[in-house]
Design an enzyme around this catalytic site. Structure first.
Site, PDB file in Angstrom:
ATOM      1  N   GLU A  26       0.874  -1.190   0.000  1.00  0.00           N
ATOM      2  CA  GLU A  26       0.000   0.000   0.000  1.00  0.00           C
ATOM      3  C   GLU A  26       0.904   1.232   0.000  1.00  0.00           C
ATOM      4  OE1 GLU A  26      -2.939  -0.986  -0.375  1.00  0.00           O
ATOM      5  OE2 GLU A  26      -3.038  -2.920   0.632  1.00  0.00           O
ATOM      6  N   TYR A  27       0.444   2.290  -0.678  1.00  0.00           N
ATOM      7  CA  TYR A  27       1.284   3.485  -0.733  1.00  0.00           C
ATOM      8  C   TYR A  27       1.446   4.117   0.641  1.00  0.00           C
ATOM      9  CZ  TYR A  27      -2.935   6.422  -0.477  1.00  0.00           C
ATOM     10  OH  TYR A  27      -4.096   7.018  -0.082  1.00  0.00           O
ATOM     11  N   GLU A  61       0.397   0.050  -4.565  1.00  0.00           N
ATOM     12  CA  GLU A  61      -1.021   0.383  -4.771  1.00  0.00           C
ATOM     13  C   GLU A  61      -1.185   1.889  -4.858  1.00  0.00           C
ATOM     14  OE1 GLU A  61      -3.784   2.573  -2.725  1.00  0.00           O
ATOM     15  OE2 GLU A  61      -2.635   1.412  -1.280  1.00  0.00           O
ATOM     16  N   GLU A  79      -5.874   6.039  -5.484  1.00  0.00           N
ATOM     17  CA  GLU A  79      -6.356   7.405  -5.757  1.00  0.00           C
ATOM     18  C   GLU A  79      -6.411   7.696  -7.252  1.00  0.00           C
ATOM     19  OE1 GLU A  79      -3.373   6.634  -4.842  1.00  0.00           O
ATOM     20  OE2 GLU A  79      -1.895   7.970  -5.737  1.00  0.00           O
ATOM     21  N   SER A 130      -0.460  10.412  -2.117  1.00  0.00           N
ATOM     22  CA  SER A 130      -1.496  10.245  -3.150  1.00  0.00           C
ATOM     23  C   SER A 130      -1.889  11.598  -3.739  1.00  0.00           C
ATOM     24  CB  SER A 130      -2.712   9.502  -2.588  1.00  0.00           C
ATOM     25  OG  SER A 130      -3.300  10.227  -1.558  1.00  0.00           O
ATOM     26  N   ARG A 131      -1.814  12.672  -2.941  1.00  0.00           N
ATOM     27  CA  ARG A 131      -2.117  14.016  -3.487  1.00  0.00           C
ATOM     28  C   ARG A 131      -0.999  14.446  -4.440  1.00  0.00           C
ATOM     29  NH1 ARG A 131      -4.844  12.020   0.663  1.00  0.00           N
ATOM     30  NH2 ARG A 131      -3.388  12.833   2.192  1.00  0.00           N
TER      31      ARG A 131
HETATM   32  P1  NAD Z   1      -4.435   0.722   9.939  1.00  0.00           P
HETATM   33  O1  NAD Z   1      -3.816   1.468  11.050  1.00  0.00           O
HETATM   34  O2  NAD Z   1      -5.910   0.450   9.929  1.00  0.00           O
HETATM   35  O3  NAD Z   1      -3.716  -0.687   9.772  1.00  0.00           O
HETATM   36  C1  NAD Z   1      -2.370  -0.907   9.965  1.00  0.00           C
HETATM   37  C2  NAD Z   1      -2.278  -2.298  10.597  1.00  0.00           C
HETATM   38  O4  NAD Z   1      -0.986  -2.824  10.461  1.00  0.00           O
HETATM   39  C3  NAD Z   1      -2.605  -2.289  12.088  1.00  0.00           C
HETATM   40  O5  NAD Z   1      -3.572  -3.276  12.346  1.00  0.00           O
HETATM   41  C4  NAD Z   1      -1.260  -2.653  12.734  1.00  0.00           C
HETATM   42  O6  NAD Z   1      -1.413  -3.356  13.953  1.00  0.00           O
HETATM   43  C5  NAD Z   1      -0.643  -3.492  11.657  1.00  0.00           C
HETATM   44  N1  NAD Z   1       0.822  -3.588  11.712  1.00  0.00           N
HETATM   45  C6  NAD Z   1       1.717  -2.595  11.797  1.00  0.00           C
HETATM   46  N2  NAD Z   1       2.992  -3.055  11.786  1.00  0.00           N
HETATM   47  C7  NAD Z   1       2.896  -4.403  11.670  1.00  0.00           C
HETATM   48  C8  NAD Z   1       3.840  -5.461  11.594  1.00  0.00           C
HETATM   49  N3  NAD Z   1       5.157  -5.227  11.657  1.00  0.00           N
HETATM   50  N4  NAD Z   1       3.394  -6.734  11.463  1.00  0.00           N
HETATM   51  C9  NAD Z   1       2.092  -6.988  11.399  1.00  0.00           C
HETATM   52  N5  NAD Z   1       1.129  -6.019  11.478  1.00  0.00           N
HETATM   53  C10 NAD Z   1       1.522  -4.755  11.617  1.00  0.00           C
HETATM   54  O7  NAD Z   1      -4.022   1.460   8.584  1.00  0.00           O
HETATM   55  P2  NAD Z   1      -4.639   1.332   7.122  1.00  0.00           P
HETATM   56  O8  NAD Z   1      -5.581   2.453   6.869  1.00  0.00           O
HETATM   57  O9  NAD Z   1      -5.107  -0.060   6.891  1.00  0.00           O
HETATM   58  O10 NAD Z   1      -3.340   1.644   6.263  1.00  0.00           O
HETATM   59  C11 NAD Z   1      -2.372   0.645   6.009  1.00  0.00           C
HETATM   60  C12 NAD Z   1      -1.592   1.035   4.782  1.00  0.00           C
HETATM   61  O11 NAD Z   1      -2.490   1.165   3.667  1.00  0.00           O
HETATM   62  C13 NAD Z   1      -0.868   2.364   4.910  1.00  0.00           C
HETATM   63  O12 NAD Z   1       0.355   2.261   4.241  1.00  0.00           O
HETATM   64  C14 NAD Z   1      -1.763   3.330   4.159  1.00  0.00           C
HETATM   65  O13 NAD Z   1      -1.025   4.420   3.628  1.00  0.00           O
HETATM   66  C15 NAD Z   1      -2.304   2.424   3.066  1.00  0.00           C
HETATM   67  N6  NAD Z   1      -3.555   2.842   2.462  1.00  0.00           N
HETATM   68  C16 NAD Z   1      -4.713   2.790   3.190  1.00  0.00           C
HETATM   69  C17 NAD Z   1      -5.888   3.180   2.586  1.00  0.00           C
HETATM   70  C18 NAD Z   1      -7.211   3.125   3.323  1.00  0.00           C
HETATM   71  O14 NAD Z   1      -8.227   3.473   2.710  1.00  0.00           O
HETATM   72  N7  NAD Z   1      -7.235   2.719   4.578  1.00  0.00           N
HETATM   73  C19 NAD Z   1      -5.905   3.626   1.269  1.00  0.00           C
HETATM   74  C20 NAD Z   1      -4.706   3.637   0.560  1.00  0.00           C
HETATM   75  C21 NAD Z   1      -3.543   3.242   1.169  1.00  0.00           C
END
Ligand code: NAD
Length: 288
Positions: A92-93, A119, A122, A165-166
């Site tokens: 994920e970015y 990924e 956006e 993403s922006r």
């Molecule tokens: P989040 O905080 O909901 O999830 C992160 C998860 O990763 C947490 O459950 C955490 O406990 C776990 N984690 C962290 N380090 C770990 C490790 N070493 N081993 C195992 N688990 C670990 O965050 P999110 O919104 O799901 O975002 C995650 C990634 O996705 C980020 O890089 C974010 O930029 C990207 N992203 C998210 C979205 C979205 O809509 N949520 C969209 C685009 C990109």
């Protein structure tokens, strides 16, 4: 069939598991089969999928691909572990928190002969597609993109990276950019405002503001001045075309199946590395 593991069970990780359990019928995503997930917490099972250890995830022969869905700061270590084990990676970015590391990881993926995919949902949104269509063929004079949103949880890094993403929108709309100035306002009580001044290849100024704080609504304001008109609102778009993460998963699956051309892969890599390099420059200027 490629076996896959999801690392990080947050919002994105949960969606990845869901999408692998119910891939779009007839799409290349059907070739991915979720074999487990890795979490720091003891979860047991999630959506019927079992938790496995990181050691198992990198060593099991029936796992060929990993989805890295952890907080941004731990992307780098996770990507490296899977690439070194000869597994494909979808992260994920933003891929990493430094340009140099991203270059290293890309070299490692090439050396191992595996796919490294970042990924960028956006770029798949209807908002972005409508905006891109509207901007095409117009000559930019100056512009700004102002993002607001709530505070981020710890581990998401400097705003130029967490907000990549922006920046990616601006680069996809107006081409490669140069950073001329950047500043980060004092970060107090979870509030932060980063302002970056950028120039297009034609020396047209663009301002990118990334503002986060308690109670700030999530949204983007644009103001693009063109030679012939101005654009101050994202044009209305026709409804969605399915889940964004699913579309990204299909793109990743196409890469695994060798269905994405070399030129497209190269274009994507150049854009991703350019954005990470810009983010790093912005961070360096802000922290000077
Ligand atoms: P989040 O905080 O909901 O999830 C992160 C998860 O990763 C947490 O459950 C955490 O406990 C776990 N984690 C962290 N380090 C770990 C490790 N070493 N081993 C195992 N688990 C670990 O965050 P999110 O919104 O799901 O975002 C995650 C990634 O996705 C980020 O890089 C974010 O930029 C990207 N992203 C998210 C979205 C979205 O809509 N949520 C969209 C685009 C990109």
């Amino acid at each position: 069939m490629s076996g896959a593991v999801v690392v990080g069970l947050g919002i994105a990780g949960g969606v990845r598991i869901r999408d692998m359990l119910a891939p779009l019928a007839g799409s290349p995503a059907e070739k991915l089969q979720v074999r487990g997930f890795v979490s720091r917490r003891s979860v047991g099972t999630h959506q019927g999928v079992s938790q496995i250890s990181m050691e198992k995830a990198v060593s099991r022969e029936d796992i060929q691909a990993a989805f890295i869905c952890t907080e941004n700061v731990s992307h780098e270590d996770n990507i490296r572990a899977f690439l070194q084990a000869g597994k494909h990676v979808c992260v994920e970015y933003p891929m990493t928190m430094s340009y140099k590391t991203a270059v290293e990881l890309w070299d490692l993926a090439q050396e191992k002969g595996v796919v490294l995919h970042e990924e960028h949902i956006e770029l798949l949104t209807e908002d972005f597609k409508a905006l891109k269509k509207e901007v095409e063929g117009k000559s930019l004079q100056e512009g700004s993109l102002h993002f607001t949103g709530g505070p981020l949880k710890p581990g998401f890094g400097f705003p130029a990276f967490s907000g990549i993403s922006r920046l990616t929108w601006l680069v996809e709309l107006f081409g490669e950019l140069v950073v001329t100035a950047a500043a980060l306002e004092d970060t107090v009580s979870n509030y932060s405002k980063m302002t970056a001044k950028l120039l297009t290849r034609d020396n047209r100024p663009l301002t990118w503001i990334e503002e986060r704080g308690p109670g700030l609504p999530r949204g983007k304001k644009i103001n693009f001045q063109f030679a012939t008109c101005s654009l101050t609102q994202i044009p209305p778009s026709a409804g969605g075309t399915g889940g964004l993460f699913m579309q990204d998963m299909i793109h990743f699956s196409c890469k695994l199946l060798g269905q994405v051309g070399v030129e497209e892969l190269q274009r994507e890599k150049i854009r991703i590395l350019h954005c990470l390099e810009l983010a790093e420059k912005i961070q360096n200027i802000c922290q000077k």
